[in-house]
Design a protein around this motif. Structure first.
Motif, PDB file in Angstrom:
ATOM      1  N   SER A  84      -5.002  16.220 -18.097  1.00 42.82           N
ATOM      2  CA  SER A  84      -3.717  16.828 -17.732  1.00 42.82           C
ATOM      3  C   SER A  84      -2.733  16.846 -18.896  1.00 42.82           C
ATOM      4  N   GLN A  85      -3.035  16.130 -19.963  1.00 39.65           N
ATOM      5  CA  GLN A  85      -2.172  16.123 -21.138  1.00 39.65           C
ATOM      6  C   GLN A  85      -2.580  17.175 -22.166  1.00 39.65           C
ATOM      7  N   THR A  86      -3.579  17.957 -21.831  1.00 42.74           N
ATOM      8  CA  THR A  86      -3.918  19.107 -22.661  1.00 42.74           C
ATOM      9  C   THR A  86      -2.737  20.064 -22.658  1.00 42.74           C
ATOM     10  N   SER A  87      -2.226  20.373 -23.849  1.00 40.58           N
ATOM     11  CA  SER A  87      -0.987  21.147 -23.928  1.00 40.58           C
ATOM     12  C   SER A  87      -0.671  21.441 -25.392  1.00 40.58           C
ATOM     13  N   VAL A  88       0.383  22.222 -25.580  1.00 41.91           N
ATOM     14  CA  VAL A  88       0.961  22.375 -26.907  1.00 41.91           C
ATOM     15  C   VAL A  88       2.242  21.545 -26.936  1.00 41.91           C
ATOM     16  N   TYR A  89       2.365  20.706 -27.931  1.00 42.60           N
ATOM     17  CA  TYR A  89       3.503  19.797 -28.035  1.00 42.60           C
ATOM     18  C   TYR A  89       4.426  20.239 -29.166  1.00 42.60           C
ATOM     19  N   PHE A  90       5.698  20.383 -28.827  1.00 39.12           N
ATOM     20  CA  PHE A  90       6.707  20.752 -29.816  1.00 39.12           C
ATOM     21  C   PHE A  90       7.701  19.609 -29.988  1.00 39.12           C
ATOM     22  N   CYS A  91       8.005  19.329 -31.235  1.00 37.07           N
ATOM     23  CA  CYS A  91       9.079  18.418 -31.578  1.00 37.07           C
ATOM     24  C   CYS A  91      10.263  19.273 -32.029  1.00 37.07           C
ATOM     25  N   ALA A  92      11.465  18.820 -31.732  1.00 35.79           N
ATOM     26  CA  ALA A  92      12.664  19.555 -32.136  1.00 35.79           C
ATOM     27  C   ALA A  92      13.726  18.578 -32.602  1.00 35.79           C
ATOM     28  N   SER A  93      14.634  19.072 -33.442  1.00 34.58           N
ATOM     29  CA  SER A  93      15.752  18.242 -33.874  1.00 34.58           C
ATOM     30  C   SER A  93      17.020  19.077 -33.917  1.00 34.58           C
ATOM     31  N   SER A  94      18.157  18.397 -33.795  1.00 27.98           N
ATOM     32  CA  SER A  94      19.441  19.075 -33.932  1.00 27.98           C
ATOM     33  C   SER A  94      20.408  18.125 -34.630  1.00 27.98           C
ATOM     34  N   PRO A  95      21.451  18.695 -35.277  1.00 22.90           N
ATOM     35  CA  PRO A  95      22.302  17.876 -36.145  1.00 22.90           C
ATOM     36  C   PRO A  95      22.903  16.647 -35.471  1.00 22.90           C
ATOM     37  N   PHE A  96      23.509  16.852 -34.290  1.00 25.02           N
ATOM     38  CA  PHE A  96      24.187  15.728 -33.655  1.00 25.02           C
ATOM     39  C   PHE A  96      23.822  15.574 -32.187  1.00 25.02           C
ATOM     40  N   ARG A  97      24.000  16.637 -31.427  1.00 22.80           N
ATOM     41  CA  ARG A  97      23.849  16.510 -29.988  1.00 22.80           C
ATOM     42  C   ARG A  97      22.901  17.570 -29.439  1.00 22.80           C
ATOM     43  N   GLY A  98      22.137  17.194 -28.435  1.00 22.13           N
ATOM     44  CA  GLY A  98      21.267  18.156 -27.782  1.00 22.13           C
ATOM     45  C   GLY A  98      22.038  19.135 -26.933  1.00 22.13           C
ATOM     46  N   SER A  99      23.229  18.737 -26.506  1.00 23.29           N
ATOM     47  CA  SER A  99      23.978  19.570 -25.565  1.00 23.29           C
ATOM     48  C   SER A  99      24.739  20.709 -26.233  1.00 23.29           C
ATOM     49  N   THR A 100      25.038  20.595 -27.532  1.00 17.42           N
ATOM     50  CA  THR A 100      25.891  21.602 -28.156  1.00 17.42           C
ATOM     51  C   THR A 100      25.350  22.174 -29.455  1.00 17.42           C
ATOM     52  N   ASP A 101      24.255  21.648 -29.963  1.00 15.68           N
ATOM     53  CA  ASP A 101      23.761  22.058 -31.277  1.00 15.68           C
ATOM     54  C   ASP A 101      22.459  22.839 -31.189  1.00 15.68           C
ATOM     55  N   THR A 102      22.235  23.667 -32.202  1.00 15.06           N
ATOM     56  CA  THR A 102      20.982  24.406 -32.327  1.00 15.06           C
ATOM     57  C   THR A 102      19.816  23.443 -32.445  1.00 15.06           C
ATOM     58  N   GLN A 103      18.753  23.725 -31.674  1.00 17.63           N
ATOM     59  CA  GLN A 103      17.515  22.954 -31.793  1.00 17.63           C
ATOM     60  C   GLN A 103      16.599  23.651 -32.794  1.00 17.63           C
ATOM     61  N   TYR A 104      16.081  22.874 -33.749  1.00 21.06           N
ATOM     62  CA  TYR A 104      15.108  23.396 -34.710  1.00 21.06           C
ATOM     63  C   TYR A 104      13.739  22.847 -34.310  1.00 21.06           C
ATOM     64  N   PHE A 105      12.846  23.762 -33.968  1.00 20.78           N
ATOM     65  CA  PHE A 105      11.531  23.350 -33.484  1.00 20.78           C
ATOM     66  C   PHE A 105      10.515  23.273 -34.615  1.00 20.78           C
ATOM     67  N   GLY A 106       9.621  22.309 -34.508  1.00 23.83           N
ATOM     68  CA  GLY A 106       8.476  22.240 -35.390  1.00 23.83           C
ATOM     69  C   GLY A 106       7.437  23.261 -34.971  1.00 23.83           C
ATOM     70  N   PRO A 107       6.345  23.382 -35.752  1.00 23.52           N
ATOM     71  CA  PRO A 107       5.336  24.414 -35.479  1.00 23.52           C
ATOM     72  C   PRO A 107       4.419  24.098 -34.310  1.00 23.52           C
ATOM     73  N   GLY A 108       4.442  22.872 -33.820  1.00 26.85           N
ATOM     74  CA  GLY A 108       3.637  22.524 -32.655  1.00 26.85           C
ATOM     75  C   GLY A 108       2.323  21.859 -32.994  1.00 26.85           C
ATOM     76  N   THR A 109       1.836  21.066 -32.033  1.00 20.51           N
ATOM     77  CA  THR A 109       0.508  20.454 -32.102  1.00 20.51           C
ATOM     78  C   THR A 109      -0.245  20.867 -30.850  1.00 20.51           C
ATOM     79  N   ARG A 110      -1.414  21.457 -31.046  1.00 23.84           N
ATOM     80  CA  ARG A 110      -2.239  21.873 -29.903  1.00 23.84           C
ATOM     81  C   ARG A 110      -3.242  20.769 -29.612  1.00 23.84           C
ATOM     82  N   LEU A 111      -3.093  20.163 -28.442  1.00 23.92           N
ATOM     83  CA  LEU A 111      -3.937  19.022 -28.068  1.00 23.92           C
ATOM     84  C   LEU A 111      -4.846  19.391 -26.909  1.00 23.92           C
TER      85      LEU A 111
END
Lengths: 114, 110
Positions: A84-111
């Motif tokens: 059930s954990q078969t999926s594509v996993y994305f990591c993301a980051s933003s400068p300060f807050r998740g609620s107000t800042d742009t999220q920058y996504f990584g390219p993903g890991t296909r598991l």
């Protein structure tokens, strides 16, 4: 800047194995998060972190652990992999807050878990 | 709690307009819009904050009805490059959890 990097890009596991998906960012971002993407389900939040040493659960945290010992890294650990954990996993980051800042996504890991 | 997006899919011809809707049953602090092309990571389009502030793409417009907890993304004079899956994400007041909907697949044909 490399931005958000994820390793590996592809991974095949057997049921019961454990592994760590790596995520790193070089933008000095405070906020980082992990999502999984499955067909028809959109992006579902697994865990997130508002800064080094602080993590919290998202919508689907079961079976996953995270830690944030540095600002740059936010690894995702699968404790005992299940199909059930078969999926594509994305990591993301933003400068300060998740609620107000742009999220920058990584390219993903296909598991794939067999 | 995932926001609800509609429609699930839409097919356009180049130059036509489309509206994608996003709604939540919870009081929202912000609404985020992202576009994802096949095999790629989601890319930021816009953030709409409670109180009226907006950040985002110059050529994309969106609205946020704070009373109804609804947002709409307006794609006008669509181009082939607009094709992809559009995700709305929402954050409730007092939270830092960005939760996404299931997506709307947009196809623009010549």
């Amino acid at each position: 800047n490399a931005g958000v990097t994820q390793t590996p890009k592809f991974q095949v596991l057997k049921t019961g194995q454990s592994m760590t998906l790596q995520c790193a960012q070089d933008m000095n971002h405070e906020y980082m998060s992990w999502y999984r993407q499955d067909p028809g389900m959109g992006l579902r939040l697994i865990h997130y972190s508002v800064g080094a040493g602080i993590t919290d659960q998202g919508e689907v945290p079961n079976g996953y652990n995270v830690s944030r010992s540095t600002t740059e890294d936010f690894p995702l650990r699968l404790l005992s992999a299940a199909p059930s954990q078969t999926s594509v996993y994305f990591c993301a980051s933003s400068p300060f807050r998740g609620s107000t800042d742009t999220q920058y996504f990584g390219p993903g890991t296909r598991l794939t878990v067999l | 709690q995932q926001p609800v997006q509609s429609p699930q899919a839409v097919i356009l011809r180049e130059g036509e307009d489309a509206v994608i809707n996003c709604s939540s049953s919870k009081a929202l602090y912000s609404v985020h819009w992202y576009r994802q092309k096949h095999g790629e990571a989601p890319v930021f389009l816009m953030i709409l904050l409670k109180g009226g502030e907006q950040k985002g793409h110059e050529k994309i417009s969106a609205s946020f009805n704070e009373k109804k907890q609804q947002s709409s993304l307006y794609l006008t004079a669509s181009q082939l490059s607009y094709s992809g899956t559009y995700f709305c994400g929402t954050v409730q007041g007092g939270s830092e959890k960005l939760v996404f909907g299931k997506g709307t697949k947009l196809t623009v044909n010549p």
